[in-house]
Design a protein around this motif. Structure first.
Motif, mmCIF file in Angstrom:
data_model
loop_
_atom_site.group_PDB
_atom_site.id
_atom_site.type_symbol
_atom_site.label_atom_id
_atom_site.label_comp_id
_atom_site.label_asym_id
_atom_site.label_seq_id
_atom_site.Cartn_x
_atom_site.Cartn_y
_atom_site.Cartn_z
ATOM 1 N N GLU A 173 0.821 -1.204 0.000
ATOM 2 C CA GLU A 173 0.000 0.000 0.000
ATOM 3 C C GLU A 173 0.855 1.254 0.000
ATOM 4 O OE1 GLU A 173 -2.355 -0.535 3.461
ATOM 5 O OE2 GLU A 173 -3.717 -2.010 2.545
ATOM 6 N N ALA A 174 2.031 1.195 0.641
ATOM 7 C CA ALA A 174 2.902 2.363 0.703
ATOM 8 C C ALA A 174 3.646 2.605 -0.605
ATOM 9 C CB ALA A 174 3.907 2.210 1.848
ATOM 10 N N MET A 175 3.988 1.535 -1.342
ATOM 11 C CA MET A 175 4.848 1.663 -2.515
ATOM 12 C C MET A 175 4.100 1.598 -3.839
ATOM 13 S SD MET A 175 7.998 -0.814 -1.325
ATOM 14 C CE MET A 175 8.732 -0.740 -2.958
ATOM 15 N N PHE A 176 2.926 0.955 -3.863
ATOM 16 C CA PHE A 176 2.247 0.698 -5.123
ATOM 17 C C PHE A 176 0.793 1.146 -5.052
ATOM 18 C CE2 PHE A 176 5.609 -2.406 -4.628
ATOM 19 C CZ PHE A 176 6.234 -2.411 -5.859
ATOM 20 N N GLU A 177 0.174 1.219 -6.217
ATOM 21 C CA GLU A 177 -1.259 1.433 -6.292
ATOM 22 C C GLU A 177 -1.799 0.644 -7.478
ATOM 23 O OE1 GLU A 177 -2.502 5.336 -7.051
ATOM 24 O OE2 GLU A 177 -1.218 5.645 -8.784
ATOM 25 N N PRO A 178 -3.056 0.215 -7.401
ATOM 26 C CA PRO A 178 -3.634 -0.523 -8.534
ATOM 27 C C PRO A 178 -3.581 0.311 -9.803
ATOM 28 C CG PRO A 178 -5.035 -0.701 -6.599
ATOM 29 C CD PRO A 178 -3.998 0.332 -6.277
ATOM 30 N N ARG A 188 4.824 7.233 -8.073
ATOM 31 C CA ARG A 188 5.858 8.127 -8.595
ATOM 32 C C ARG A 188 6.696 8.740 -7.474
ATOM 33 N NH1 ARG A 188 5.122 9.072 -13.940
ATOM 34 N NH2 ARG A 188 3.145 8.354 -14.815
ATOM 35 N N ILE A 189 6.069 8.980 -6.337
ATOM 36 C CA ILE A 189 6.798 9.520 -5.185
ATOM 37 C C ILE A 189 7.231 8.357 -4.320
ATOM 38 C CG2 ILE A 189 6.666 10.995 -3.145
ATOM 39 C CD1 ILE A 189 4.615 12.673 -4.602
ATOM 40 N N ARG A 190 8.536 8.159 -4.209
ATOM 41 C CA ARG A 190 9.050 7.016 -3.479
ATOM 42 C C ARG A 190 9.144 7.308 -1.984
ATOM 43 N NH1 ARG A 190 13.608 3.660 -6.764
ATOM 44 N NH2 ARG A 190 12.455 3.392 -8.716
ATOM 45 N N GLN A 191 8.993 6.240 -1.202
ATOM 46 C CA GLN A 191 9.178 6.344 0.241
ATOM 47 C C GLN A 191 10.673 6.469 0.545
ATOM 48 O OE1 GLN A 191 6.499 6.481 2.259
ATOM 49 N NE2 GLN A 191 5.166 6.237 0.485
ATOM 50 N N SER A 236 -0.668 21.308 14.792
ATOM 51 C CA SER A 236 0.454 21.309 13.843
ATOM 52 C C SER A 236 0.338 22.426 12.826
ATOM 53 C CB SER A 236 0.499 19.967 13.108
ATOM 54 O OG SER A 236 -0.647 19.832 12.274
ATOM 55 N N GLY A 237 -0.868 23.042 12.747
ATOM 56 C CA GLY A 237 -1.116 23.943 11.635
ATOM 57 C C GLY A 237 -1.354 23.148 10.371
ATOM 58 N N ARG A 238 -1.722 23.808 9.324
ATOM 59 C CA ARG A 238 -2.018 23.103 8.076
ATOM 60 C C ARG A 238 -0.722 22.785 7.339
ATOM 61 N NH1 ARG A 238 -7.209 24.024 4.269
ATOM 62 N NH2 ARG A 238 -6.517 22.859 2.427
ATOM 63 N N LEU A 239 -0.537 21.501 7.028
ATOM 64 C CA LEU A 239 0.660 21.028 6.351
ATOM 65 C C LEU A 239 0.266 20.259 5.101
ATOM 66 C CD1 LEU A 239 2.531 19.672 9.524
ATOM 67 C CD2 LEU A 239 2.880 21.887 8.403
ATOM 68 N N SER A 240 1.234 19.999 4.242
ATOM 69 C CA SER A 240 1.001 19.233 3.015
ATOM 70 C C SER A 240 1.744 17.911 3.095
ATOM 71 C CB SER A 240 1.468 20.016 1.782
ATOM 72 O OG SER A 240 0.724 21.204 1.636
ATOM 73 N N GLY A 241 1.202 16.890 2.446
ATOM 74 C CA GLY A 241 1.832 15.582 2.430
ATOM 75 C C GLY A 241 1.499 14.798 1.188
ATOM 76 N N THR A 242 2.308 13.779 0.933
ATOM 77 C CA THR A 242 2.074 12.862 -0.189
ATOM 78 C C THR A 242 2.252 11.412 0.218
ATOM 79 O OG1 THR A 242 4.398 13.073 -0.862
ATOM 80 C CG2 THR A 242 2.811 14.546 -1.931
ATOM 81 N N ASP A 243 2.767 11.159 1.430
ATOM 82 C CA ASP A 243 3.035 9.788 1.861
ATOM 83 C C ASP A 243 1.731 9.042 2.110
ATOM 84 O OD1 ASP A 243 5.754 10.183 1.735
ATOM 85 O OD2 ASP A 243 5.925 10.784 3.832
ATOM 86 N N ALA A 244 1.820 7.731 2.004
ATOM 87 C CA ALA A 244 0.646 6.889 2.257
ATOM 88 C C ALA A 244 0.434 6.633 3.745
ATOM 89 C CB ALA A 244 0.789 5.554 1.518
#
Length: 673
Positions: free
Chosen positions: A272-277, A420-423, A655-663
């Motif tokens: 789930e962290a590295m791939f997606e269907p 596309r975004i790697r851990q 935390s305030g508003r932050l941005s993320g891309t990790d799973a």
């Protein structure tokens, strides 16, 4: 009709809720009741949910199976320098609708069995699947002339009780001959194999999962580029290699019997962290049957995995049976040696009347021992062999036999691509808490006895393609089952357009629109149609183009490009991708910071409108893990989030508003003051 649609509507509403917060069941505590498998509720373990695992061919309103097998032949002429052709070119087109249903009789029996072993418990309803895949499997002659099982086609499985899903496939001339003869038997050599995904929670376990992403991405299977396609079975095989090298570590405290379960959890969370269907749509026949660069097709790779896994399981079972036989033989020799050393009655010379025929008091003592042995025997595990139990063999005399492996029925054909975004860096999850997770359920069902329909041309047809009676084609259109909840929550409608450029040069256009109203009214079964206009090549006649236009709430629309297809069904999935964010917290870290609760808001944009999802973790109730679904464009993973920590006797921290891309989002580190 309204009476039938109401349960479906209610299940769709349940699906929407389940997609937001996860299925509220304990997926590691299944219970068998009658013919059904049940899972207890996460918060109320007197409430159970049953699994929809009873598959069959779908039927129409008159009770007839929604299935067809069309064998076709195209007459061909031999060339001047060729031998005379004694057979034409052809094959078959198989189309089937499958459904998952549980009958009222099965439910009544399950409730009766559940109340017998757990008085007061009740069955609340069905488990809501997150998604599912199914395949058709049959046997064909391989290059050596032997029959081998092959994956013929795959589709998206139904996830609601009574919902239907379609699968279509093209068969070679040889395949059509084998299947045609097989359908003349009570149990045709063709089966459905299902792999269904359900969300829920796992009970706390004394285990820790650790991984080094740098080493994982260096594995030969994962460093070939982002464009590669992976089957989930191939991903698991690579993870097993990485476990042996130490890049993936699973630490189990206590009983080692749970290590395989922990490894499955680790592999699933890393996937789930590295791939997606790649897509929730059913793959086209051409993409399944061919691959670029001379590589094996998806179906060939799935078939290879199926063959290899079955061969390995059978070899392992041969080893287990051999070792079990040796263990039983050793136990038999030990019993014989022990019996030979025991003195026979009357040889020890003790007791009056030892030489009498009736045995006197010794006989009475033996009877008392015999009455005690059953209690001693069943205080341990009963013998695996019922004949040993009937023979009165003590449990201590019975060796501990190994259980044989289940021979795999299906190679996983769900396809993935690397994100596309790697851990980065290291990854660690402590499983000593209730952990949000998913479970893959696998089951199989034969297509059933269809001999009574062999003479019915609506199910079994053999045609010569020169016959103009069959020069009309209907394309079935279905809204993908795994997005049924999103359809009612985010989408206004979808329009599907079809165009067919005939060999004569004349085009045909058709269009259908699916919205919430006609989705229920039509039972999620829509059709596009084109006919025969000078199409002398039957294979080319099967090809057409289609595109979709999606209208989302808030006036946001997405027009998709034309794409080509040659199969008889189109499975639709929204142009926006549903992502899943896993939220995790370390109980020790929260306890050290005196945190009583953690609230996480996840923000994402749908068109010009911002949406928000919120979850709360409660350390006091061991609620330290959650899943949040959000929507993004297919090539985007971004979201915004805000974490709020509520502390005991201290000010709230944000935390305030932050941005993320990790799973995965860890929420146990408070910002420094």
């Amino acid at each position: 009709m309204k009476a039938r649609l109401l349960p479906t509507l209610m299940m769709m509403l349940m699906l929407v809720s389940a997609n937001v917060c996860g299925q509220q069941v304990l997926i590691d505590q299944p219970v068998r009741a009658g013919e059904l498998t049940l899972f207890p509720g996460y918060q109320d373990q007197d409430v159970y949910y049953y699994v929809l695992d009873k598959a069959r061919l779908a039927t129409d309103d008159s009770g007839r199976p929604q299935f067809s097998l069309l064998r076709y032949v195209e007459n061909v002429r031999s060339g001047a320098d060729e031998r005379e052709a004694d057979t034409g070119e052809g094959g078959a087109i198989l189309h089937a609708l499958v459904t998952l249903e549980v009958t009222e009789d099965q439910l009544r029996e399950a409730r009766r069995e559940l109340n017998r072993v757990r008085p007061g418990a009740r069955i609340e309803g069905p488990v809501v699947y997150r998604s599912g895949r199914f395949a058709l499997i049959s046997s064909f002659t391989d290059a050596e002339g032997e029959l081998s099982e092959r994956v013929l086609g795959v589709g998206n499985a139904p996830i609601l009780d009574g919902q239907k899903a379609a699968v279509s496939m093209l068969l070679t001339q040889q395949g059509s001959r084998i299947l045609w003869q097989s359908f003349h038997t009570p149990t045709p050599d063709i089966s459905f194999s299902f792999e269904m995904e359900m969300d829920g929670y796992r009970s706390p376990q004394q285990g820790v999962i650790e991984a080094d992403f740098e080493q994982i991405y260096e594995h030969e299977a994962f460093n070939v580029g982002l464009a590669s396609t992976y089957l989930s079975g191939e991903i698991k095989g690579s993870f097993e290699d990485l476990t042996r090298t130490g890049a993936i570590k699973v630490t189990q405290v206590g009983d080692d019997s749970k290590i395989e379960e922990l490894l499955d959890v680790a592999y699933r969370k890393l996937t789930e962290a590295m791939f997606e269907p790649i897509s929730s749509n059913s793959p086209s026949l051409s993409s399944l049957a061919s691959a670029a660069g001379g590589q094996q097709s998806m179906l060939d790779r799935a078939t290879t995995m199926l063959t290899n896994s079955r061969q390995e399981a059978r070899q392992e079972n041969e080893r287990i049976r051999s070792e079990n036989r040796e263990a039983e033989e050793r136990a038999r020799r030990e019993r014989e040696a022990r019996d030979a050393q025991q003195p026979r009655a009357g040889e020890d010379g003790g007791g009056d009347g030892s030489g009498d025929g009736d045995g006197g008091g010794s006989s009475s003592g033996d009877d008392e021992d015999d009455e005690q042995r059953p209690a001693e025997r069943y205080s341990q595990a009963p013998p695996a062999d019922p004949e040993q139990r009937m023979a009165g063999t003590d449990a201590a005399d019975s060796p501990q036999l190994q259980e044989e492996e289940t021979v795999p029925a299906f190679a996983i054909v769900a396809s993935y691509e690397m994100k596309r975004i790697r851990q980065r860096g290291s990854w660690r999850i402590d499983l000593n808490k209730y952990t949000a997770d998913s479970l893959t359920l696998r089951f199989d069902e034969n297509i059933g006895d269809l001999r009574r329909f062999l003479g019915d041309e609506s199910h079994f047809r053999q045609v010569n393609l020169d016959d103009p009676l069959y020069r009309q084609r209907e394309i079935s259109v279905f809204l993908d089952g795994m997005n049924a909840g999103d359809f009612g929550d985010y989408i206004n409608f979808v329009t599907v357009q079809m165009r067919k450029q005939h060999e004569s040069g004349e085009p045909t256009f058709d269009e259908t629109r699916i919205d919430r109203r006609n989705f229920n009214a039509e039972g999620n079964a829509f059709k596009l149609l084109y006919g025969w206009k000078g199409d002398n090549n039957r294979n080319d006649w099967l090809e057409y183009d289609y595109r979709m236009m999606w209208s989302f709430h808030g006036g946001y629309t997405i027009d998709q490009d034309w794409q080509s297809a040659d199969f008889g069904a189109i499975s639709l999935a929204p142009a926006l991708s549903r992502r899943q964010l896993q939220i995790e917290a370390d109980p020790a870290a929260l306890a050290n910071a005196d945190v009583r609760a953690v609230t996480v808001k996840v923000y994402y944009t749908l068109g010009d409108e911002e949406r928000v999802r919120q979850v709360t973790l409660n350390p006091a109730r061991d609620q330290l893990s959650a899943l949040v679904d959000y929507l993004t464009a297919p090539d985007s993973y971004g979201y915004d989030y805000e974490i709020t920590w509520i502390r005991r006797g201290q000010p709230t921290v944000s935390s305030g508003r932050l941005s993320g891309t990790d799973a995965i989002l860890f929420v146990d580190e408070l910002p420094e003051a």
